[in-house]
Design a protein around this motif. Sequence first.
Motif, short mmCIF file in Angstrom:
data_model
loop_
_atom_site.label_atom_id
_atom_site.label_comp_id
_atom_site.label_asym_id
_atom_site.label_seq_id
_atom_site.Cartn_x
_atom_site.Cartn_y
_atom_site.Cartn_z
N GLU A 285 -5.56 7.77 -0.54
CA GLU A 285 -4.75 6.75 -1.02
C GLU A 285 -4.23 6.19 0.34
O GLU A 285 -3.53 6.86 1.04
N VAL A 286 -4.35 4.90 0.96
CA VAL A 286 -3.90 4.44 2.15
C VAL A 286 -3.30 3.21 2.24
O VAL A 286 -3.30 2.25 1.39
N VAL A 287 -2.16 3.08 2.87
CA VAL A 287 -1.34 1.93 3.02
C VAL A 287 -1.51 1.57 4.49
O VAL A 287 -1.29 2.24 5.47
N VAL A 288 -1.85 0.34 4.95
CA VAL A 288 -1.88 -0.16 6.25
C VAL A 288 -0.51 -1.00 6.49
O VAL A 288 -0.30 -1.91 5.60
N VAL A 289 0.03 -0.77 7.27
CA VAL A 289 1.32 -1.45 7.89
C VAL A 289 1.06 -2.34 9.03
O VAL A 289 0.62 -1.98 10.12
N GLU A 290 1.30 -3.70 8.88
CA GLU A 290 0.96 -4.61 9.99
C GLU A 290 2.26 -5.51 10.01
O GLU A 290 2.54 -5.86 8.91
#
Length: 196
Positions: A61-66
């Motif tokens: 499970e991945v969250v990309v923070v930008e």
Amino acid sequence: MFGSSGLVHNHLRSAVLRSLSTQLGTSAAAPTNAESVECVVIGAGVVGLACARALAQAGKEVVVVEQHNTFGQETSSRHSEVIHAGLYYPPGSLKAQLCVRGKQLMYEYCAARGVAHKRVTKLVVATDKEQEAGLRALRERAAACGVTDLVPMSGAEARALEPALSATAAVLSPSTGIVDSHGLMQALLGDLEQAG
């Protein structure tokens, strides 16, 4: 895991960062309603999206923070978009190995995903007899790195390709190319969302 825009929204980003700072032992307090995720990738440029894609395809499970409202707004959108052949790195170095293998993987990925790219070739030229030894050394170094497609050329052969050149000799690199970095990032993002 992405927000509706494909990127984590500001309030969730703050929660994730506070949660990370708590896990790392800094003074910021973790929110009581923070989500729990396996992986957080900071930055949605080419490298961040590629890492997140690999993690998601591995079942994480991945969250990309930008920090920006969309992907690729920093370095990834401001570079030359060149696919390097791997001519200049020291033989046996990690840079040489990753460049030569990465070039092959980049062409394969772009072809499979319909990302605009082209093998544009590159000419490295000698403008006098003294520089011709440097071209020979370049070919030897590149071969030691696994670049096996270089073509030695006379000055006349080089000028036949590019009439404005003043060259006594040249080396043609047919695997040097270009890639549409935004198309590449869009494909990586699509793979990430599909996996996740």
